[in-house]
Scaffold this motif. Structure first.
Motif, PDB file in Angstrom:
ATOM      1  N   PRO A  11       0.901  -1.201  -0.052  1.00  0.00           N
ATOM      2  CA  PRO A  11       0.004  -0.127   0.091  1.00  0.00           C
ATOM      3  C   PRO A  11       0.867   1.092   0.125  1.00  0.00           C
ATOM      4  N   LYS A  12       0.261   2.410  -0.496  1.00  0.00           N
ATOM      5  CA  LYS A  12       1.057   3.687  -0.609  1.00  0.00           C
ATOM      6  C   LYS A  12       1.414   4.213   0.968  1.00  0.00           C
ATOM      7  N   ARG A  13       0.657   3.784   1.579  1.00  0.00           N
ATOM      8  CA  ARG A  13       1.143   4.313   3.076  1.00  0.00           C
ATOM      9  C   ARG A  13       2.293   3.581   3.790  1.00  0.00           C
ATOM     10  N   VAL A  14       2.578   2.350   3.106  1.00  0.00           N
ATOM     11  CA  VAL A  14       3.697   1.523   3.665  1.00  0.00           C
ATOM     12  C   VAL A  14       5.022   2.025   2.680  1.00  0.00           C
ATOM     13  N   VAL A  15       4.836   2.379   1.506  1.00  0.00           N
ATOM     14  CA  VAL A  15       5.727   2.899   0.684  1.00  0.00           C
ATOM     15  C   VAL A  15       6.259   4.104   1.204  1.00  0.00           C
ATOM     16  N   ASP A  16       5.255   5.211   1.594  1.00  0.00           N
ATOM     17  CA  ASP A  16       5.866   6.435   2.105  1.00  0.00           C
ATOM     18  C   ASP A  16       6.472   5.978   3.468  1.00  0.00           C
ATOM     19  N   ARG A  17       5.958   5.127   4.251  1.00  0.00           N
ATOM     20  CA  ARG A  17       6.672   4.899   5.637  1.00  0.00           C
ATOM     21  C   ARG A  17       8.177   4.255   5.570  1.00  0.00           C
ATOM     22  N   ILE A  18       8.178   3.472   4.395  1.00  0.00           N
ATOM     23  CA  ILE A  18       9.692   3.054   4.119  1.00  0.00           C
ATOM     24  C   ILE A  18      10.511   4.180   3.551  1.00  0.00           C
ATOM     25  N   ILE A  36      19.891  -1.382  16.280  1.00  0.00           N
ATOM     26  CA  ILE A  36      18.733  -0.673  16.774  1.00  0.00           C
ATOM     27  C   ILE A  36      17.883  -1.792  17.200  1.00  0.00           C
ATOM     28  N   SER A  37      17.059  -1.666  18.242  1.00  0.00           N
ATOM     29  CA  SER A  37      16.036  -2.776  18.741  1.00  0.00           C
ATOM     30  C   SER A  37      14.661  -2.411  17.926  1.00  0.00           C
ATOM     31  N   SER A  38      13.845  -3.252  17.747  1.00  0.00           N
ATOM     32  CA  SER A  38      12.648  -3.156  16.986  1.00  0.00           C
ATOM     33  C   SER A  38      11.708  -2.279  17.810  1.00  0.00           C
ATOM     34  N   LYS A  39      12.024  -2.221  19.158  1.00  0.00           N
ATOM     35  CA  LYS A  39      10.941  -1.363  20.040  1.00  0.00           C
ATOM     36  C   LYS A  39      11.587   0.063  19.567  1.00  0.00           C
ATOM     37  N   GLU A  40      12.856   0.345  19.672  1.00  0.00           N
ATOM     38  CA  GLU A  40      13.244   1.827  19.269  1.00  0.00           C
ATOM     39  C   GLU A  40      12.863   2.303  17.933  1.00  0.00           C
ATOM     40  N   LEU A  41      12.897   1.262  16.775  1.00  0.00           N
ATOM     41  CA  LEU A  41      12.729   1.519  15.696  1.00  0.00           C
ATOM     42  C   LEU A  41      11.127   1.860  15.417  1.00  0.00           C
ATOM     43  N   SER A  42      10.339   1.119  16.153  1.00  0.00           N
ATOM     44  CA  SER A  42       8.948   1.534  15.983  1.00  0.00           C
ATOM     45  C   SER A  42       8.489   2.926  16.601  1.00  0.00           C
ATOM     46  N   ASN A  43       9.211   2.805  17.884  1.00  0.00           N
ATOM     47  CA  ASN A  43       8.819   4.220  18.399  1.00  0.00           C
ATOM     48  C   ASN A  43       9.374   5.249  17.751  1.00  0.00           C
ATOM     49  N   MET A  44      10.490   5.386  17.234  1.00  0.00           N
ATOM     50  CA  MET A  44      11.096   6.386  16.213  1.00  0.00           C
ATOM     51  C   MET A  44      10.010   6.755  14.987  1.00  0.00           C
ATOM     52  N   ILE A  45       9.520   5.793  14.444  1.00  0.00           N
ATOM     53  CA  ILE A  45       8.695   5.842  13.238  1.00  0.00           C
ATOM     54  C   ILE A  45       7.177   6.195  13.647  1.00  0.00           C
ATOM     55  N   SER A  50       3.655  -4.273  15.819  1.00  0.00           N
ATOM     56  CA  SER A  50       3.100  -5.259  14.806  1.00  0.00           C
ATOM     57  C   SER A  50       2.992  -4.579  13.524  1.00  0.00           C
ATOM     58  N   GLN A  51       2.962  -3.424  13.379  1.00  0.00           N
ATOM     59  CA  GLN A  51       2.969  -2.825  12.094  1.00  0.00           C
ATOM     60  C   GLN A  51       4.650  -2.726  11.596  1.00  0.00           C
ATOM     61  N   LEU A  52       5.431  -2.614  12.532  1.00  0.00           N
ATOM     62  CA  LEU A  52       6.923  -2.660  12.181  1.00  0.00           C
ATOM     63  C   LEU A  52       7.282  -4.209  11.446  1.00  0.00           C
ATOM     64  N   ARG A  53       6.621  -5.170  12.225  1.00  0.00           N
ATOM     65  CA  ARG A  53       6.879  -6.420  11.819  1.00  0.00           C
ATOM     66  C   ARG A  53       6.413  -6.940  10.597  1.00  0.00           C
ATOM     67  N   GLN A  54       5.156  -6.237  10.068  1.00  0.00           N
ATOM     68  CA  GLN A  54       4.543  -6.423   8.644  1.00  0.00           C
ATOM     69  C   GLN A  54       5.302  -5.610   7.720  1.00  0.00           C
ATOM     70  N   ASP A  55       5.988  -4.471   8.023  1.00  0.00           N
ATOM     71  CA  ASP A  55       6.655  -3.866   7.164  1.00  0.00           C
ATOM     72  C   ASP A  55       8.041  -4.483   6.697  1.00  0.00           C
ATOM     73  N   LEU A  56       8.685  -4.812   7.944  1.00  0.00           N
ATOM     74  CA  LEU A  56      10.071  -5.470   7.744  1.00  0.00           C
ATOM     75  C   LEU A  56       9.848  -6.829   6.824  1.00  0.00           C
ATOM     76  N   HIS A  57       8.753  -7.455   6.874  1.00  0.00           N
ATOM     77  CA  HIS A  57       8.249  -8.536   5.960  1.00  0.00           C
ATOM     78  C   HIS A  57       8.744  -8.073   4.391  1.00  0.00           C
ATOM     79  N   PHE A  58       8.745  -6.852   4.127  1.00  0.00           N
ATOM     80  CA  PHE A  58       8.994  -6.532   2.622  1.00  0.00           C
ATOM     81  C   PHE A  58      10.416  -6.814   2.510  1.00  0.00           C
TER      82      PHE A  58
END
Lengths: 221, 221
Positions: A11-18, A36-45, A50-58
């Motif tokens: 989705p476009k919003r994932v493209v934008d987030r990347i 960086i821990s996944s927690k730090e990364l998700s807080n930062m963004i 759970s969204q982070l895990r989905q994004d990182l799937h790509f």
């Protein structure tokens, strides 16, 4: 059955987030932060774990439990995924205030973007230099595109000539247009347009400030 | 128990999306389109019907089955929700190319924004006019804020003076800052900052163009 990847898959919003991941990771690598821990990364963004895990799937999964991610490796994968492992050459059409500001934007070079041509129709502007690059007559754009491989066209011209410029860019092999002109462009299917709506973020700012002032969104607001 | 609304109730991505609804609805009203179905609206914004329903929850539910939404009513509610039923006064600091481009941006006026002051530190720029407004010495900013109610400060200055400008704005009662300077601003809690990262959308454009070229995202991409 072979996998049929399609642009619908992301989705476009994932493209934008990347694109935002890319910015943060580039900053971290520049600052010498190597993990960086996944927690730090998700807080930062500003997203959930759970969204982070989905994004990182790509990017393919390669984080390690309790270890996190190596920033350089993640950056490398994201760059490759985006297509920024290859440098992007750009032309800019419209050398007014906005065009001059964008042409002088230093972050482009570090981020993998090379501005190789600036064009305008104003005889007083043609022949002047912006950030070391001569402004050419926009009538030269077509032949310039025949002689040079250009990935991105930046339109900072007014609304009225914008469609004509987009036509020349599309015909000249440019398949990405960054459009600042306040007009919806009609382009062939293989061309992607990213239209910049400056006021969207200003409206969003007003809304956020008002949410803060009101202490939240209420049914009556 | 009374409802405790909080800014946590509305995620940033929904705030940003509501700014996009606002733009589309304003365009529709300007074009004399008086009704829109939820399907058209969700297609236009690029979200699913279920996301649309969730978003519209924030405006209160008032669409009619099989009838859709009256654009003017929806626009009115969104404007009120955002806080754009009241006009927003703005000052801009940094009258270089980017600042001049933004100060000359005509869409602001139609959208409810009034630029009432432009400031710079460059003696050659102070006293010149941009879009009919005189550029003032940035040393006058503090007293200007004492004499005028200002909702939004736009920082188009370079990185080095940006934090000092943000401090003056915050102390002067401005609670929303639109920051184009490439630096993270530290502000009091009641102040909201929207930081513009121009390259994010350029990176997103490259990604979208590459997805199209590759025919989608694949595991190996």
């Amino acid at each position: 059955m072979p996998k049929q990847p399609s642009s619908e898959l992301i989705p476009k919003r994932v493209v934008d987030r990347i694109a935002v991941y890319y910015r943060y990771l580039q900053n971290m690598v520049d600052q010498g932060i190597d993990r960086i821990s996944s927690k730090e990364l998700s807080n930062m963004i500003g997203i959930t774990a759970s969204q982070l895990r989905q994004d990182l799937h790509f990017f393919g999964s390669f984080g390690q439990q309790g270890f996190g991610y190596r920033t350089e490796e993640l950056l490398y994968r994201i760059k490759k995924l985006i297509g920024l492992d290859l440098r992007q050459s750009m032309v800019l059409i419209g050398a007014g205030n906005l065009g001059s500001a964008i042409a002088s934007y230093e972050s482009f070079v570090n981020k993998g973007f090379d501005l190789i041509g600036i064009f305008d129709s104003n005889p007083e502007v043609i022949g002047t230099a912006i950030n070391g690059l001569l402004v050419q007559d926009v009538r030269e754009l077509e032949s310039f595109l025949q002689r040079n491989t250009v990935n991105i066209g930046i339109i900072t011209a007014p609304a009225s000539p914008a469609q004509g410029i987009a036509d020349i860019l599309s015909a000249g092999g440019v398949n990405a247009i960054w459009n600042y002109a306040p007009v919806k462009l009609i382009v062939p299917k293989h061309v992607t347009v990213e239209h910049i709506h400056l006021t969207d973020s200003l409206v969003s700012l007003v809304f956020q400030a008002n949410i803060k002032k009101r202490g939240g969104i209420s049914e009556n607001s």
